[in-house]
Design a protein around this motif. Sequence first.
Motif: not given
Length: 457
Positions: A91-102, A112-116, A146-158
Amino acid sequence: MKKTNVIVFGIDSLRRDFMSGYGYHHLTTPHMDKIASEGVLFENHFSPSIPTTPAYASMLTGMDCFGTDVVALRHEGPMGNHVKTLAEVLGENGYNTTCVGFSNNPSSRGFQNYLDYEAWMPDESGRCPKAENLNDVAIPELKRLNDEDEPFFLFLRHMDPHSPYLPPRPFERIFYDGNEKDPSNHTMESVYNFKPHADFFKSWIPEGVTDKNYVEAQYEGAIAYMDACIQNIFATVEDLGIEEETLIVLTSDHGETLYEHDCYFDHHGMYDNCLVVPLIMKFPGKLPEGKRITDTTVIQDVMPTILEVMGIQTDTNYNGRSLLHFVNGNELPQVSEFYITECTWMRKHGWRTPEWKLIQALEPDFHFKPEIELYNLVKDPEENHNVAEREPEVVALLQKRMEDYIARREAETGRINPMYTNTNYHGLGTGPMKSSQEAYDHLYLGSITNARRLQSK
């Protein structure tokens, strides 16, 4: 050109020895195997601190349990601000970050975003399509990022390999063709008679099941089902045209006990079935294809490796190491032994070498196991024969190695070993258990609903 994206599949409770790409006799993970064939697979990857919370804490900070100060499932208080999570660094390096399931866990701090999604309760069919539920929220989020200008980090907890194992049809029977309700089969009697977890098992195992192989096949089927659903995410990455700029990481927080060691269909205990986890990385053009690394690696190596692959530097001295040295054919100091901990339903720690496993209880456990266990991993890889009484010199040697390591890490961090301070790991507020009988009588899991509530804390 965008910076590198990263998608981390942090799969809960996935044993590497149940993946076909790691040699399992059933074809459970063909799609993840394909990713491995296009990237790097680490054959001997371990998660030393059981269960979920400390494992993800190490995965997402690059620190061991002394560095994170986290060892218990029900960790009390926030994870210390002396460490930064991967989400915080990116996040400090300009990434959009989302966590799914945790969400609602100290180990997933900083997104920055949490989805359950629903990963526990069965639907009207009696099954829970966990991975499809995850896809329903993760794939739209992947497209949004992907549609945003910034790179992303997506974490998926299966959660599919995490009990309850409830794969939808036809996956519940693709590895089983027996009679799961055969009255002459008594292999489930010990499961149903284990008071602390019996009601939980009965809340999701179909009534009348007598064959433990059927339940194990549900675990296999859940992995295969999840693998098929994960392919949907791989296809989305391909359709978006971002394969060349996206690092894929497939790993797990810990393994699972099925019918071994009396720790049925759960992940407490420090036997190797809980410590062994997969690690696969794919990044076209940046990582080699089809490479297999045999050196021992540990979960705190994940974050430093991701950061180096992505070209991001920090001033943190991680306990883990970047594994790019192995990938590029260079040498790193070998991990020949390491500290192991377990603070779920039992409070134990120990020491593992290539030949020996020491397990030492810090308080009596609800399986009535001895205080000291010692296993020869060469002669007894399934850890069925406790030789502590026959090998007192080995016990003393490993205890000394463990105690010296604890003293060194306490001095380096300025904090007491968290295994000594987390006496309320069970959440009962009663302190350490005085006897195995007390633990057996008071540590109760209950139903799926209660298990989900405990996990959410």
